[in-house]
Design an enzyme around this catalytic site. Structure first.
Site, PDB file in Angstrom:
ATOM      1  N   HIS A   1       1.193  -1.559  -0.106  1.00 54.41           N
ATOM      2  CA  HIS A   1       0.066   0.102   0.309  1.00 54.41           C
ATOM      3  C   HIS A   1       1.001   1.035  -0.256  1.00 54.41           C
ATOM      4  CE1 HIS A   1      -2.728  -2.698   2.318  1.00 54.41           C
ATOM      5  NE2 HIS A   1      -2.755  -2.895   1.178  1.00 54.41           N
TER       6      HIS A   1
ATOM      7  N   LYS B   1       6.358   5.997   7.333  1.00 54.63           N
ATOM      8  CA  LYS B   1       6.149   5.398   8.429  1.00 54.63           C
ATOM      9  C   LYS B   1       6.391   5.075   9.791  1.00 54.63           C
ATOM     10  CE  LYS B   1       1.838   3.887   5.477  1.00 54.63           C
ATOM     11  NZ  LYS B   1       1.258   2.682   4.934  1.00 54.63           N
TER      12      LYS B   1
ATOM     13  N   TYR C   1       1.537   1.321  13.479  1.00 57.61           N
ATOM     14  CA  TYR C   1       3.028   2.444  13.200  1.00 57.61           C
ATOM     15  C   TYR C   1       2.162   3.605  13.065  1.00 57.61           C
ATOM     16  CZ  TYR C   1      -0.467   1.453   9.380  1.00 57.61           C
ATOM     17  OH  TYR C   1      -1.754   1.061   8.541  1.00 57.61           O
TER      18      TYR C   1
END
Length: 181
Positions: free
Chosen positions: A62, A72, A132
């Site tokens: 993704h 992230k 995350y």
């Protein structure tokens, strides 16, 4: 905290300092000033996410596009995953290259995934709790993805494909070539 460069530009493996005694362990998972000093990037995280997955669950690959691209900082709280990133930045010297690493509740490593990267993971333990931090909010209209078994990426998931568990959405993602040419 120890920061190691990965083969992909601007992507870092973070190894926290772990304090252990008869009570268990303690570690600092994030300290903005120390992180900015070591990585040389000051990232302001605004959203934390967590998923729980069973053995064989593959989530990804993704990414968020355009103005809503996300940096992230990913880690495993419980269990073990194979974490995979793909550099999708056309101007990067590591464009279309991949990197994978094991993240688990024993090594407690984290991976800093910069904007413009695709990200996915496969749960290798009976169960995983994956967390995350993101530097931008999730925007459904800006999400994208690449099929996990893309022949041009040739990612070795080191797991039988027929035993992988994917969402319907993840099982029909486009190839890298279809999306990026």
């Amino acid at each position: 905290m120890q920061v190691e460069e990965t083969p992909l530009k601007d992507c870092y493996l973070i190894k926290p300092r772990i304090f252990e005694d008869k009570r268990g362990i303690f570690l600092e998972t994030y300290h903005r000033e120390r992180f900015a000093e070591l990585v040389r990037i000051d990232t302001e995280f605004v959203q934390d996410n967590q998923s729980v997955s069973s053995h064989g669950v593959l989530r990804g690959i993704h990414y968020q596009k355009g103005d809503f691209a996300q940096t992230k900082l990913v880690r495993v709280i419980f269990g073990k995953v194979l974490d995979v990133v793909v550099d999708l930045r056309p101007d990067s010297p590591t464009y279309k290259q991949t990197y994978s690493t094991i993240l688990d509740d024993e090594n407690l490593h984290q991976l800093y995934v910069p904007k413009g990267f695709g990200h996915g993971f496969l749960t290798l333990s009976e169960k995983s709790v994956f967390a995350y931090k993101c530097d931008d909010y999730y925007k459904p209209g800006s999400e994208g993805g690449i099929i996990f078994n893309d022949p041009d990426l040739n990612i070795d998931w080191n797991f039988p494909e027929e035993k992988m568990i994917l969402s319907e959405k993840d099982s029909v993602l486009p190839t890298l070539k279809a999306t990026f040419g």
